[in-house]
Scaffold this motif. Sequence first.
Motif, PDB file in Angstrom:
ATOM      1  N   GLN A  30      50.802 104.264 126.387  1.00 11.85           N
ATOM      2  CA  GLN A  30      51.835 104.757 126.312  1.00 11.85           C
ATOM      3  C   GLN A  30      52.483 104.797 125.175  1.00 11.85           C
ATOM      4  OE1 GLN A  30      50.748 102.001 128.217  1.00 11.85           O
ATOM      5  NE2 GLN A  30      52.915 100.155 127.909  1.00 11.85           N
ATOM      6  N   VAL A  31      51.334 104.087 123.899  1.00 14.69           N
ATOM      7  CA  VAL A  31      51.915 104.868 122.606  1.00 14.69           C
ATOM      8  C   VAL A  31      50.847 105.310 121.808  1.00 14.69           C
ATOM      9  CG1 VAL A  31      52.655 103.238 120.532  1.00 14.69           C
ATOM     10  CG2 VAL A  31      53.087 102.040 122.191  1.00 14.69           C
ATOM     11  N   SER A  32      50.184 104.682 121.701  1.00 10.07           N
ATOM     12  CA  SER A  32      49.579 104.977 121.013  1.00 10.07           C
ATOM     13  C   SER A  32      48.131 106.759 121.442  1.00 10.07           C
ATOM     14  CB  SER A  32      47.525 104.480 120.731  1.00 10.07           C
ATOM     15  OG  SER A  32      47.425 103.816 121.669  1.00 10.07           O
ATOM     16  N   ASN A  33      48.492 106.949 122.486  1.00  6.49           N
ATOM     17  CA  ASN A  33      47.368 107.786 123.430  1.00  6.49           C
ATOM     18  C   ASN A  33      45.993 107.429 123.119  1.00  6.49           C
ATOM     19  OD1 ASN A  33      48.458 110.045 124.945  1.00  6.49           O
ATOM     20  ND2 ASN A  33      48.064 111.668 123.823  1.00  6.49           N
ATOM     21  N   LEU A  34      45.392 106.311 123.081  1.00  5.40           N
ATOM     22  CA  LEU A  34      44.513 106.069 123.103  1.00  5.40           C
ATOM     23  C   LEU A  34      43.174 106.814 124.380  1.00  5.40           C
ATOM     24  CD1 LEU A  34      43.611 102.708 120.965  1.00  5.40           C
ATOM     25  CD2 LEU A  34      42.307 105.669 120.266  1.00  5.40           C
ATOM     26  N   PRO A  35      42.576 108.000 124.484  1.00  9.19           N
ATOM     27  CA  PRO A  35      42.378 107.999 125.845  1.00  9.19           C
ATOM     28  C   PRO A  35      40.481 106.496 126.109  1.00  9.19           C
ATOM     29  CG  PRO A  35      40.691 109.187 124.101  1.00  9.19           C
ATOM     30  CD  PRO A  35      41.397 108.082 123.182  1.00  9.19           C
ATOM     31  N   LEU A  36      42.186 105.482 126.475  1.00  8.87           N
ATOM     32  CA  LEU A  36      40.899 104.074 126.883  1.00  8.87           C
ATOM     33  C   LEU A  36      41.773 104.030 127.713  1.00  8.87           C
ATOM     34  CD1 LEU A  36      39.625 102.987 123.238  1.00  8.87           C
ATOM     35  CD2 LEU A  36      38.307 104.472 124.849  1.00  8.87           C
ATOM     36  N   PRO A  37      40.973 102.639 128.619  1.00  9.22           N
ATOM     37  CA  PRO A  37      41.424 102.408 129.760  1.00  9.22           C
ATOM     38  C   PRO A  37      41.994 100.468 128.879  1.00  9.22           C
ATOM     39  CG  PRO A  37      39.532 101.922 130.312  1.00  9.22           C
ATOM     40  CD  PRO A  37      39.749 102.487 129.175  1.00  9.22           C
ATOM     41  N   SER A  38      43.320 100.695 129.852  1.00  8.61           N
ATOM     42  CA  SER A  38      44.564  99.217 128.989  1.00  8.61           C
ATOM     43  C   SER A  38      43.042  97.925 129.069  1.00  8.61           C
ATOM     44  CB  SER A  38      45.545  99.369 130.431  1.00  8.61           C
ATOM     45  OG  SER A  38      44.998  98.473 131.210  1.00  8.61           O
ATOM     46  N   PHE A  39      42.457  97.601 129.815  1.00 10.80           N
ATOM     47  CA  PHE A  39      41.414  96.912 129.297  1.00 10.80           C
ATOM     48  C   PHE A  39      40.918  96.141 128.013  1.00 10.80           C
ATOM     49  CE2 PHE A  39      38.636  98.854 131.292  1.00 10.80           C
ATOM     50  CZ  PHE A  39      36.812  99.021 131.069  1.00 10.80           C
ATOM     51  N   LEU A  40      40.875  97.802 128.114  1.00 11.12           N
ATOM     52  CA  LEU A  40      39.537  98.048 125.922  1.00 11.12           C
ATOM     53  C   LEU A  40      40.555  97.970 125.072  1.00 11.12           C
ATOM     54  CD1 LEU A  40      37.328  98.449 125.366  1.00 11.12           C
ATOM     55  CD2 LEU A  40      37.091 100.933 126.015  1.00 11.12           C
ATOM     56  N   THR A  41      42.052  98.860 125.507  1.00  8.22           N
ATOM     57  CA  THR A  41      42.767  98.438 124.285  1.00  8.22           C
ATOM     58  C   THR A  41      43.410  97.777 124.108  1.00  8.22           C
ATOM     59  OG1 THR A  41      44.104  98.881 125.840  1.00  8.22           O
ATOM     60  CG2 THR A  41      43.911 100.617 124.634  1.00  8.22           C
TER      61      THR A  41
END
Length: 275
Positions: A159-170
């Motif tokens: 919701q901040v970085s827009n990284l295309p990764l699931p939350s558990f991975l970020t």
Amino acid sequence: MQSVLNLGKTTVTTCTFLRAASTSLQGKGPLKTNWKENVVYLYQFPRPANRQPNLSPYCLKIETFLRANRIKHEVVGTWLTLRQSPRGLLPFIELNGQQISDSQVIVWKLQKHFDLDDKLEGSDRGTARAVERMIDLSTNYALLVDKTVNNAHLLLARQVSNLPLPSFLTNYLAKGFSQTARKRVNGVLGKLDVAEQKELLRRDIRAIDDILGDKKFLFGDRITSVDCSVFGQIGAVFYLPYRQQISDLLEDDFPRVRAYCDRIRQHYYPEWRDD
């Protein structure tokens, strides 16, 4: 100076595809093959989810410089360009088929090519250079403590970085990101304790406030490249959706610096609004 999203050893597997996809293009000429004369192609991190132009202070600096000087440009935001940069870092630009990296060098090259001049002389010119180095080194790393070392999990959240990764991975990657950022901060500032780090940032922001005074920009009514540097560093952190020391400093102690950043944001980024 440039900014790099370096997540440490934990990202080797995750980034293997990105690196492989871009390595063949690195250092082999412009990515934009059908470029237009005197159009600047700005390669930077993708737009974040929180509507900021960029989370990187150096990317924000260059885009602000382009907008402030009304240089025709196109923004290219994609993670793949990270490894296609001449130095493996972002931002970089392409101008008339030539790649240029390092935000400081980019500004110099653009000023020369488009015949731009901050029109500063004597002590103002000396002050401008000193501020530029302070903001890109001392202030940058002081801001990095709250932005990344202490809050990497918030910075990397989709919701901040827009990284295309699931939350558990970020969340997992955030630990390595924080450790990497801590090493960089300690390498530049030394192992300052919390109180010392806060005092360093306070002194840097106070210096900006002292120079700014009641002027519109640091050196008068006309924006300079140094204003772009200052806005890049402060704006990339202050407008994040979580509180940090810089939030308290600008809201409580240095309202003129906050108003200054707000002016630049509103004038050069009219589309950048909080919902």
